[in-house]
Design an enzyme around this catalytic site. Structure first.
Site, PDB file in Angstrom:
ATOM      1  N   LEU A 135       0.861  -1.169   0.000  1.00 12.60           N
ATOM      2  CA  LEU A 135       0.000   0.000   0.000  1.00 12.60           C
ATOM      3  C   LEU A 135       0.904   1.228   0.000  1.00 12.60           C
ATOM      4  O   LEU A 135       1.963   1.223   0.639  1.00 12.60           O
ATOM      5  CB  LEU A 135      -0.904   0.016   1.241  1.00 12.60           C
ATOM      6  N   ASP A 136       0.481   2.270  -0.706  1.00 10.43           N
ATOM      7  CA  ASP A 136       1.272   3.495  -0.734  1.00 10.43           C
ATOM      8  C   ASP A 136       1.444   4.062   0.671  1.00 10.43           C
ATOM      9  O   ASP A 136       0.652   3.784   1.577  1.00 10.43           O
ATOM     10  CB  ASP A 136       0.597   4.543  -1.619  1.00 10.43           C
ATOM     11  N   LYS A 137       2.452   4.889   0.839  1.00 10.01           N
ATOM     12  CA  LYS A 137       2.750   5.467   2.145  1.00 10.01           C
ATOM     13  C   LYS A 137       1.553   6.186   2.742  1.00 10.01           C
ATOM     14  O   LYS A 137       1.282   6.096   3.946  1.00 10.01           O
ATOM     15  CB  LYS A 137       3.947   6.423   2.032  1.00 10.01           C
TER      16      LYS A 137
END
Length: 239
Positions: A102-104
């Site tokens: 998952l993106d930051k």
């Protein structure tokens, strides 16, 4: 199973380190001190103790993490906090890793495990495991967008996405904001954001709420984790 492998699998050190523990007479099997690292253990039958504490054998570990924004989906990083930094010393194992990424700045469901075969099955493009996201969008999503997403949308760079299921939960015309759910069968880089951008809007908030048949536990606080139940592991393994 060899005794040194048993202890190494349970993350009590490298094979070299656990051999030393055994040599130092710190390990017992069925209440008898064992000094040979080659000693054969029946992992589901024998009682193994290290300095008097029982070591119960468990091959695979499965955790459900409600990922917060601000941490990266990685096992280790020299500059950023990772999802594994959330784990307590008691639960942390050196062989744990996140399934996918998952993106930051993205929150939500992330499976953490040491089961490489399960991870491969969940991420294999051939299996088309569906992942569902909840997003807040700057802009008004429309029925026309639903059609574009369902047909397979072309995004920046000329990439074409597989058909995706877009559901519009709420539209706030006064503030020009939409709340949507989007189910995907692939995981291109920043895919949700890029698909929404391709129809002229921008994602402001993103959370993954489902992977396959496993839903995010609504009782699990942001930034918290827990072990998956046997039934939940079976949900992940089911098509």
């Amino acid at each position: 199973m060899r005794l040194d492998k048993y202890l190494a699998d349970m993350d009590f050190g490298s094979r070299k380190e656990v051999k030393q523990l055994i040599k130092n007479k710190q390990v017992a099997v069925n209440s008898e001190i064992v000094t040979s690292d080659k000693f054969q253990v029946k992992e589901q039958e024998d009682s193994v103790t290290l300095e008097g504490d029982e070591v119960v054998y468990q091959k695979y570990f499965y955790y459900l993490l409600n990922k917060p924004a601000g941490v990266i989906t990685a096992t280790v990083d020299d500059f950023e906090a990772t999802v594994l930094d959330i784990f307590s010393d008691q639960d942390f194992r050196s062989d744990l890793f996140p399934v996918g990424r998952l993106d930051k700045d993205t929150e939500g469901l992330l499976v953490i495990t040491n089961d490489g075969a399960l991870s491969h099955r969940l991420l294999s493009p051939k299996r088309h495991v569906e992942k569902e996201y909840l997003a807040t969008v700057d802009g008004i999503m429309t029925s026309a967008d639903i059609g574009l997403f369902s047909n397979g949308l072309k995004i920046d760079g000329g990439e074409v996405c597989l058909p995706a299921k877009l559901k519009i939960d709420q539209v706030d015309e006064a503030n020009n904001v939409s709340t949507i759910r989007l189910a995907l069968h692939e995981g291109k880089f920043h895919q949700v954001k890029r698909m929404v951008h391709a129809v002229g809007k921008e994602v402001m908030y993103l959370k993954r709420i489902r992977m396959g048949h496993l839903y995010l536990d609504e009782q699990l606080d942001l930034g918290s984790y827990r072990e998956l139940t046997e039934d939940e592991v079976k949900l992940l393994e089911s098509k």
